[in-house]
Design a protein around this motif. Structure first.
Motif, PDB file in Angstrom:
ATOM      1  N   LYS A  37      39.316 -36.798  21.410  1.00 15.29           N
ATOM      2  CA  LYS A  37      39.280 -37.467  22.707  1.00 15.29           C
ATOM      3  C   LYS A  37      38.379 -36.695  23.657  1.00 15.29           C
ATOM      4  CE  LYS A  37      43.245 -40.044  21.904  1.00 15.29           C
ATOM      5  NZ  LYS A  37      44.630 -40.008  21.827  1.00 15.29           N
ATOM      6  N   ARG A  38      37.532 -37.445  24.340  1.00 17.48           N
ATOM      7  CA  ARG A  38      36.558 -36.861  25.261  1.00 17.48           C
ATOM      8  C   ARG A  38      36.506 -37.726  26.512  1.00 17.48           C
ATOM      9  NH1 ARG A  38      31.369 -33.831  23.804  1.00 17.48           N
ATOM     10  NH2 ARG A  38      32.512 -33.455  21.908  1.00 17.48           N
ATOM     11  N   LEU A  39      36.477 -37.077  27.672  1.00 15.84           N
ATOM     12  CA  LEU A  39      36.402 -37.789  28.944  1.00 15.84           C
ATOM     13  C   LEU A  39      35.136 -37.381  29.677  1.00 15.84           C
ATOM     14  CD1 LEU A  39      40.077 -37.297  30.157  1.00 15.84           C
ATOM     15  CD2 LEU A  39      39.102 -39.315  29.098  1.00 15.84           C
ATOM     16  N   ARG A  97      47.016 -45.479  28.509  1.00 13.24           N
ATOM     17  CA  ARG A  97      47.311 -45.963  27.150  1.00 13.24           C
ATOM     18  C   ARG A  97      46.413 -45.289  26.117  1.00 13.24           C
ATOM     19  NH1 ARG A  97      47.449 -51.180  29.957  1.00 13.24           N
ATOM     20  NH2 ARG A  97      49.628 -51.686  30.288  1.00 13.24           N
ATOM     21  N   GLU A  98      45.143 -45.158  26.441  1.00 10.26           N
ATOM     22  CA  GLU A  98      44.191 -44.543  25.512  1.00 10.26           C
ATOM     23  C   GLU A  98      44.564 -43.095  25.193  1.00 10.26           C
ATOM     24  OE1 GLU A  98      39.573 -43.062  25.583  1.00 10.26           O
ATOM     25  OE2 GLU A  98      40.128 -44.790  26.796  1.00 10.26           O
ATOM     26  N   LEU A  99      45.010 -42.359  26.204  1.00 11.60           N
ATOM     27  CA  LEU A  99      45.338 -40.939  26.033  1.00 11.60           C
ATOM     28  C   LEU A  99      46.811 -40.694  25.713  1.00 11.60           C
ATOM     29  CD1 LEU A  99      43.235 -39.566  29.005  1.00 11.60           C
ATOM     30  CD2 LEU A  99      42.731 -39.354  26.565  1.00 11.60           C
ATOM     31  N   GLU A 100      47.581 -41.781  25.610  1.00 10.04           N
ATOM     32  CA  GLU A 100      49.003 -41.705  25.273  1.00 10.04           C
ATOM     33  C   GLU A 100      49.778 -40.824  26.262  1.00 10.04           C
ATOM     34  OE1 GLU A 100      49.462 -40.696  21.127  1.00 10.04           O
ATOM     35  OE2 GLU A 100      47.782 -41.981  20.592  1.00 10.04           O
ATOM     36  N   VAL A 107      49.122 -32.950  32.346  1.00 10.83           N
ATOM     37  CA  VAL A 107      47.896 -32.213  32.632  1.00 10.83           C
ATOM     38  C   VAL A 107      47.104 -32.077  31.344  1.00 10.83           C
ATOM     39  CG1 VAL A 107      46.913 -30.028  33.427  1.00 10.83           C
ATOM     40  CG2 VAL A 107      48.989 -30.926  34.489  1.00 10.83           C
ATOM     41  N   LEU A 108      45.831 -32.453  31.401  1.00 11.55           N
ATOM     42  CA  LEU A 108      44.917 -32.254  30.283  1.00 11.55           C
ATOM     43  C   LEU A 108      43.932 -31.159  30.663  1.00 11.55           C
ATOM     44  CD1 LEU A 108      44.068 -35.972  29.424  1.00 11.55           C
ATOM     45  CD2 LEU A 108      45.868 -34.550  28.451  1.00 11.55           C
ATOM     46  N   VAL A 109      43.675 -30.256  29.746  1.00  5.83           N
ATOM     47  CA  VAL A 109      42.664 -29.221  29.944  1.00  5.83           C
ATOM     48  C   VAL A 109      41.458 -29.638  29.120  1.00  5.83           C
ATOM     49  CG1 VAL A 109      42.097 -26.778  29.697  1.00  5.83           C
ATOM     50  CG2 VAL A 109      44.439 -27.457  30.250  1.00  5.83           C
ATOM     51  N   LEU A 110      40.327 -29.854  29.808  1.00  2.00           N
ATOM     52  CA  LEU A 110      39.094 -30.260  29.144  1.00  2.00           C
ATOM     53  C   LEU A 110      38.132 -29.086  29.110  1.00  2.00           C
ATOM     54  CD1 LEU A 110      38.419 -33.646  31.012  1.00  2.00           C
ATOM     55  CD2 LEU A 110      39.880 -33.258  29.038  1.00  2.00           C
ATOM     56  N   ASP A 111      37.351 -29.003  28.049  1.00  2.00           N
ATOM     57  CA  ASP A 111      36.311 -27.974  28.017  1.00  2.00           C
ATOM     58  C   ASP A 111      35.094 -28.478  28.791  1.00  2.00           C
ATOM     59  OD1 ASP A 111      35.042 -29.770  26.304  1.00  2.00           O
ATOM     60  OD2 ASP A 111      35.191 -28.497  24.535  1.00  2.00           O
TER      61      ASP A 111
END
Length: 137
Positions: A37-39, A97-100, A107-111
């Motif tokens: 998963k990528r945002l 929905r996409e990220l469940e 909280v999501l930690v993205l690089d």
């Protein structure tokens, strides 16, 4: 006598569930289903951080969301190159929905590339967020 045994059994099971739930809530962890998963800026509605991005999913009536907002804001100010983006879960149901996302706050930690590397459900501790950022960079 049977009623007493049932009552004790229910209390033991409920207590065990409460302890387990409290231990897991707010822990920043890796989740296998998040690997691909990528945002980007289009999904976030804001820019990615140079080193990492903290994405918080909140809702209007979520009391822990306010404390989480404060914690993530402080971390983003302390650590150079880290951005904090808050997303209203009710307004972005497609992304939820996409990220469940099952509860708020999440909280999501993205690089730096926008890949999801860690996730916390519930109010995270500041030290755990900082440690997760060290692993994301």
């Amino acid at each position: 006598m049977t009623g007493l045994v049932v009552c004790v059994a229910v209390l033991v099971v409920a207590s065990a569930y409460g302890v387990l739930h409290k231990r897991r809530s707010g822990r920043v962890r890796v989740r296998g289903r998040d690997e691909d998963k990528r945002l980007g800026t289009a999904e976030l509605g804001g820019d990615l951080g140079e080193r990492a991005t903290l994405v918080q999913f909140s809702s209007a009536f979520c009391a822990p969301c306010r404390a989480t907002r404060r914690i993530l804001g402080e971390v983003a100010e302390m650590v150079p190159g880290v951005a904090h983006v808050e997303i209203d879960a009710e307004a972005r149901l497609d992304l939820v929905r996409e990220l469940e996302i099952l509860k708020t706050p999440t909280v999501l930690v993205l690089d730096a590339d926008g890949r999801v590397v860690r996730r916390a459900t519930g109010q995270p501790r500041k030290a755990d967020v900082i440690a997760a950022l060290g692993e994301a960079v």
